[in-house]
Design a protein around this motif. Structure first.
Motif, mmCIF file in Angstrom:
data_model
loop_
_atom_site.group_PDB
_atom_site.id
_atom_site.type_symbol
_atom_site.label_atom_id
_atom_site.label_comp_id
_atom_site.label_asym_id
_atom_site.label_seq_id
_atom_site.Cartn_x
_atom_site.Cartn_y
_atom_site.Cartn_z
ATOM 1 N N UNK A 1 0.820 -1.214 0.000
ATOM 2 C CA UNK A 1 0.000 0.000 0.000
ATOM 3 C C UNK A 1 0.852 1.262 0.000
ATOM 4 N N UNK A 2 1.959 1.244 0.716
ATOM 5 C CA UNK A 2 2.824 2.422 0.771
ATOM 6 C C UNK A 2 3.300 2.808 -0.627
ATOM 7 N N UNK B 1 2.847 6.073 -5.662
ATOM 8 C CA UNK B 1 2.645 6.165 -7.107
ATOM 9 C C UNK B 1 1.537 7.154 -7.439
ATOM 10 N N UNK B 2 0.424 7.049 -6.726
ATOM 11 C CA UNK B 2 -0.700 7.947 -7.004
ATOM 12 C C UNK B 2 -0.344 9.386 -6.643
ATOM 13 N N UNK B 3 0.407 9.568 -5.552
ATOM 14 C CA UNK B 3 0.820 10.913 -5.164
ATOM 15 C C UNK B 3 1.737 11.530 -6.216
ATOM 16 N N UNK B 4 2.486 10.678 -6.922
ATOM 17 C CA UNK B 4 3.404 11.146 -7.950
ATOM 18 C C UNK B 4 2.701 11.325 -9.296
ATOM 19 N N UNK C 1 -5.371 -7.182 -4.453
ATOM 20 C CA UNK C 1 -5.934 -6.088 -5.251
ATOM 21 C C UNK C 1 -7.133 -5.474 -4.542
ATOM 22 N N UNK C 2 -7.933 -6.294 -3.878
ATOM 23 C CA UNK C 2 -9.098 -5.780 -3.168
ATOM 24 C C UNK C 2 -8.690 -4.795 -2.078
ATOM 25 N N UNK C 3 -7.582 -5.061 -1.388
ATOM 26 C CA UNK C 3 -7.111 -4.135 -0.355
ATOM 27 C C UNK C 3 -6.730 -2.788 -0.965
ATOM 28 N N UNK C 4 -6.180 -2.824 -2.177
ATOM 29 C CA UNK C 4 -5.847 -1.577 -2.863
ATOM 30 C C UNK C 4 -7.103 -0.797 -3.213
#
Length: 384
Positions: free
Chosen positions: A255-256, A261-264, A287-290
């Motif tokens: 998750x980190x 990645x999304x923050x970038x 994937x579900x946790x993401x």
């Protein structure tokens, strides 16, 4: 010019699900939603079906199995491309990026010359194809021999997505040597001596990887080809691939890293089979946790195109998200990540990539497919 009106379907739009909405298609595009004038249009009644955008799969290596169904057993490439084309249409996929590995230290279809032949075969088959077939070239960065092959394919306009992957044990997907040895042994049915040779050559070839990546990334950017990174395992890895111009992070392993990645500004991609099975095949993040954590942008077929549709249809119940948000994971989001602004959403002016789905015993089945307004599949399933 092709002109038809899809009526009486439950339609999945970008932000809502609408009952009994009409969609007018003219030529290759969606002309209007609930149009006033439909003179001359052929009506197609979709009562009992759900109409949604055609699915966009950024990463699926199932074609490799069509080419080599058993180790050392190879089918003609045109046959393999034709079969994969039909399988994807049946799964509701209207744009597929066939993931081909350029990893000469591995075996079979992942040989650089063979992978290049497959890429060109995909390009050649597109003239006859049901759907939009594209090439996702996966570069194993410890392979010092692949760059000329990939440069040639980029120059020919055959590659539509370039990803960097590093399967060296000790990082990424395989965090210990034994896990990687087991993967190679099961995949390629090879002996201990060959495995030792592969591991030794990967370690020796790691030197110079960054310069090879930088050169290929520059060539991809020059040609407008999207860049992805595979199995990112830390925020520092995200920063490194962002510097190369990557826009997609495939299968971040925790998750980190996905959040970084999304923050970038990178779109995150996870496997739909992971959702269906409830776990990763290599023991990494679910994937579900993401999805639950809000760090998943896209899902892909990975090794099973058929997993895409049933996985997202389950997500509203599993993750508490809306159906349009779930469908976006396999339509609008991957299309945008790859730079395809003309598809992935039912909207006037968009490419008419559409699928009609019926529920059968609780399982979504694709009955009709249109690719750029052209009929690509027609089937019939008994109502649930």
């Amino acid at each position: 010019m092709n002109r038809f009106l899809l009526t009486h379907a439950t339609v999945v739009l970008s932000d809502q699900v609408c009952s009994d909405l009409a969609i007018l298609v003219q030529g290759e595009t969606i002309a209007a939603i609930d149009p006033d004038g439909t003179a001359g249009a052929v009506e197609i009644d979709l009562s009992g079906r759900m109409l949604m955008p055609g699915l966009v799969d950024l990463h699926c290596d199932a074609l490799e199995k069509e080419v080599e169904p058993r180790p050392g057993v190879h089918f003609p490439l045109d046959l393999a491309c034709a079969q994969a084309d039909k399988r994807n249409a049946a799964a509701g996929i209207t744009t597929v990026f066939h993931a081909l590995s350029f990893a000469n230290h591995e075996l079979g279809v992942r040989n650089n010359a063979f992978a290049s032949d497959i890429a060109r075969a995909i390009h050649a088959w597109q003239a006859h194809a049901l759907i939009d077939n594209r090439v996702h070239a996966r570069y194993e960065v410890t392979d010092e021999t692949a760059s000329p092959y990939l440069s040639a394919l980029l120059g020919e306009g055959v590659v539509h997505l370039l990803s960097f992957m590093d399967h060296s044990p000790g990082q990424g997907q395989f965090r210990d040597v034994e896990a990687y040895r087991n993967y190679l042994a099961k995949t390629y049915k090879t002996g201990e001596a060959a495995l030792d040779d592969i591991l030794q050559r990967k370690a020796e070839s790691a030197r110079g990887a960054l310069s090879r990546m930088e050169a290929l990334a520059a060539a991809a950017r020059d040609r407008g080809v999207a860049i992805a990174s595979h199995d990112d395992d830390s925020p520092s890895k995200i920063a490194a691939v962002d510097a190369l111009g990557a826009v997609i992070s495939e299968f971040p392993i925790n998750l980190e890293t996905a959040a970084a990645a999304r923050a970038q500004g990178l779109a995150t991609l996870f496997g739909a089979p992971n959702v269906l099975r409830g776990k990763s095949q290599s023991g990494n993040m679910r994937a579900l946790d993401a999805v639950l954590a809000g760090v998943a942008d896209c899902l892909c077929g990975d090794y099973s195109p058929a997993a895409l549709l049933p996985s997202v249809m389950r997500l509203p119940e599993l993750a508490g998200i809306s159906l349009p948000a779930a469908i976006a994971l396999v339509t609008r989001n991957p299309a945008r990540a790859a730079g395809l602004a003309d598809r992935g959403e039912i909207a006037a002016g968009n490419r008419a990539d559409l699928i009609a789905v019926r529920q059968c015993a609780g399982l979504p089945q694709v009955e009709r497919v249109w690719s750029a307004g052209r009929p690509a599949l027609s089937a019939h399933f008994a109502p649930a």
